[in-house]
Each structure stands twice: as C-alpha cells, then as structure tokens.
Design a protein around this motif. Structure first.
Motif, PDB file in Angstrom:
ATOM      1  N   HIS A 161       0.831  -1.199   0.000  1.00 19.21           N
ATOM      2  CA  HIS A 161       0.000   0.000   0.000  1.00 19.21           C
ATOM      3  C   HIS A 161       0.871   1.258   0.000  1.00 19.21           C
ATOM      4  O   HIS A 161       1.956   1.285   0.600  1.00 19.21           O
ATOM      5  N   LEU A 162       0.377   2.285  -0.665  1.00 18.22           N
ATOM      6  CA  LEU A 162       1.096   3.544  -0.782  1.00 18.22           C
ATOM      7  C   LEU A 162       0.126   4.686  -0.494  1.00 18.22           C
ATOM      8  O   LEU A 162      -0.820   4.899  -1.258  1.00 18.22           O
ATOM      9  N   ALA A 163       0.372   5.414   0.627  1.00 19.01           N
ATOM     10  CA  ALA A 163      -0.505   6.516   1.031  1.00 19.01           C
ATOM     11  C   ALA A 163      -1.956   6.023   1.080  1.00 19.01           C
ATOM     12  O   ALA A 163      -2.256   5.075   1.790  1.00 19.01           O
ATOM     13  N   LYS A 164      -2.834   6.605   0.282  1.00 13.41           N
ATOM     14  CA  LYS A 164      -4.241   6.196   0.273  1.00 13.41           C
ATOM     15  C   LYS A 164      -4.543   5.188  -0.828  1.00 13.41           C
ATOM     16  O   LYS A 164      -5.710   4.840  -1.037  1.00 13.41           O
ATOM     17  N   THR A 165      -3.524   4.721  -1.505  1.00 15.63           N
ATOM     18  CA  THR A 165      -3.707   3.772  -2.596  1.00 15.63           C
ATOM     19  C   THR A 165      -3.539   2.349  -2.088  1.00 15.63           C
ATOM     20  O   THR A 165      -2.499   2.016  -1.511  1.00 15.63           O
ATOM     21  N   GLN A 166      -4.564   1.526  -2.282  1.00 19.39           N
ATOM     22  CA  GLN A 166      -4.472   0.117  -1.925  1.00 19.39           C
ATOM     23  C   GLN A 166      -3.826  -0.640  -3.076  1.00 19.39           C
ATOM     24  O   GLN A 166      -4.345  -0.638  -4.197  1.00 19.39           O
ATOM     25  N   THR A 186      -3.405  -2.869  -8.203  1.00 19.45           N
ATOM     26  CA  THR A 186      -3.891  -1.638  -7.579  1.00 19.45           C
ATOM     27  C   THR A 186      -5.405  -1.601  -7.594  1.00 19.45           C
ATOM     28  O   THR A 186      -6.031  -1.889  -8.615  1.00 19.45           O
ATOM     29  N   ARG A 189      -9.862   3.102  -8.795  1.00 18.21           N
ATOM     30  CA  ARG A 189     -10.356   4.293  -8.121  1.00 18.21           C
ATOM     31  C   ARG A 189     -11.864   4.251  -7.933  1.00 18.21           C
ATOM     32  O   ARG A 189     -12.413   4.701  -6.918  1.00 18.21           O
ATOM     33  N   ASP A 208      -1.847   7.489  -8.670  1.00 15.78           N
ATOM     34  CA  ASP A 208      -3.147   8.150  -8.779  1.00 15.78           C
ATOM     35  C   ASP A 208      -3.583   8.387 -10.219  1.00 15.78           C
ATOM     36  O   ASP A 208      -4.627   8.978 -10.464  1.00 15.78           O
TER      37      ASP A 208
END
Length: 217
Positions: A161-166, A186, A189, A208
């Motif tokens: 996971h990266l920041a708010k990205t699953q 990933t 969105r 993102d």
C-alpha cells in the motif's frame, strides 16, 4: 460478473480465468496461492467469477475472512464456509467439491502444502467435474512461500500500500509453461476490481493516474 471473463488460452477445450493478458489461471485445475495476502488473492478470484464459492479451512484457523473486508471484493453471501477437523478431510472435501462440478471456485486454506498425490487427485477431480457441470478452479492457500508440488501455477501476494492507494505485489512464481513475473495490483479508483501493471509501468504512471491495463468489462 459476466461470463466473458472466461476465455480460452489456446482452444475452447481449455477455459481460463484471465486477470490480465499475461496472468491467467486454467479452470479445471488446481493452483496455489501463498504469501501474507493469499486470502486477498482468493477473494479477487471470487470477484471475477459467478456463483457460490466453497471455502474450506480447519476449525482452529484464526485468519478467516471477515465479511466487512470480503464485501470490498464479493458478496459474503456467496460463500459457504466449511471447517473439517483434519487436514486430510480438507483435501477430501476439496476433491469431492471439484468432482461435483457444482461451484466455480473451491478454496482450501491449509496449514501447509499437501503432497504430490493429493494434488494429482485434485487435478483429476477438477477435470471430471468440468465434464459434469461447471469447470471449477481449485485454489490451495498455503503459508509462507507455499511449495505444493504438481500445482498448475503458484502465486505470491503481499501488501504494498502507498498513502491512500491500496495495492499489492503479485508474483507468478511457478507455471508449467511461463516464466516467473511480478505485477503491482492496484485497487481501481471507482471501487471494485484490481488493475495489474508491471512495477516499472506503475512507477512511471503513478499511483493516482488513470489505469486501463488489464481491465475487463
């Protein structure tokens, strides 16, 4: 999930579940998933298929899926959980379920990899089930790096996971005719489903950015 997700790898006699053009799992065969996110991998497969899912695990297993977490991938109401008391019973139940051709996905959450003979029996049962009804996919969940002999493919999945990205790293560590390969999976969105990209592509596009690689309608 629409049935066009089931395509043919080489002929109409060999249907597959396609996660990506280069990441496919043959139906009517037994596969293995390992790594800390192996249950997430199983839920992802369930999301890509239609119908009920049989999930086998020992009664003492503490890592059972939680309905709240499952709902992000598939309706928990589709799952039938069975808890045989012995490891041999887990494999016997899986074998019989695959032979019945009654469900598209049979998951066995095992305490360790089975031997070669049980795996061969699973392949045979799945082939028999495909002739009777649904071409089912058998998935063995094994701790650590796995190691079940004779399986069709082995997949390792772990969180990244990266920041708010699953996202997760997914590695095909074994396949009969394909080399090892790693992707980043990933969360879309819009919710639901995962996109697969090679790590180099994912780093270039960014977590993102809009992703289209590996998406299926």
């Amino acid at each position: 999930m629409p049935t066009q997700l089931l395509s043919s790898r080489s002929s109409a006699r060999e249907p597959v579940l396609a996660l990506h053009p280069e990441a496919q799992l043959s139906l009517a065969r037994a596969h293995e998933a390992c790594g800390p996110a192996r249950r997430t991998f199983a839920l992802w497969l369930a999301e890509r298929m239609q119908g009920p899912i049989l999930w086998l695990s020992p009664p003492w297993e503490s890592g059972r899926p939680n309905p709240d977490g499952m709902a992000a991938f598939a309706d928990p109401g589709r799952f039938l959980f069975v808890h045989p008391n012995r490891n041999d019973d887990l494999l016997w139940c899986m074998e019989e379920a695959l032979r019945s051709g009654a469900v598209p996905l049979v998951v066995a959450d095992l305490p360790g990899p089975p031997g070669l003979t049980p795996v061969r029996r699973l392949h045979l049962a799945a082939e028999q089930g495909a002739m009777r009804g649904t071409p089912a996919l058998g998935l063995l969940l094994c701790p650590g790096e796995g190691g079940a002999p004779g399986i069709e493919t082995r997949w390792h999945m772990a969180t990244a996971h990266l920041a708010k990205t699953q996202r997760w790293t997914l590695t095909r560590s074994r396949a009969r005719t394909l080399p090892p390969k790693t992707w980043l999976a990933t969360r879309k969105r819009s919710g639901g489903g995962l996109d697969l990209q090679t790590p180099a592509t994912a780093d270039r596009v960014g977590p993102d950015a809009e992703k289209v690689t590996g998406q299926f309608s």
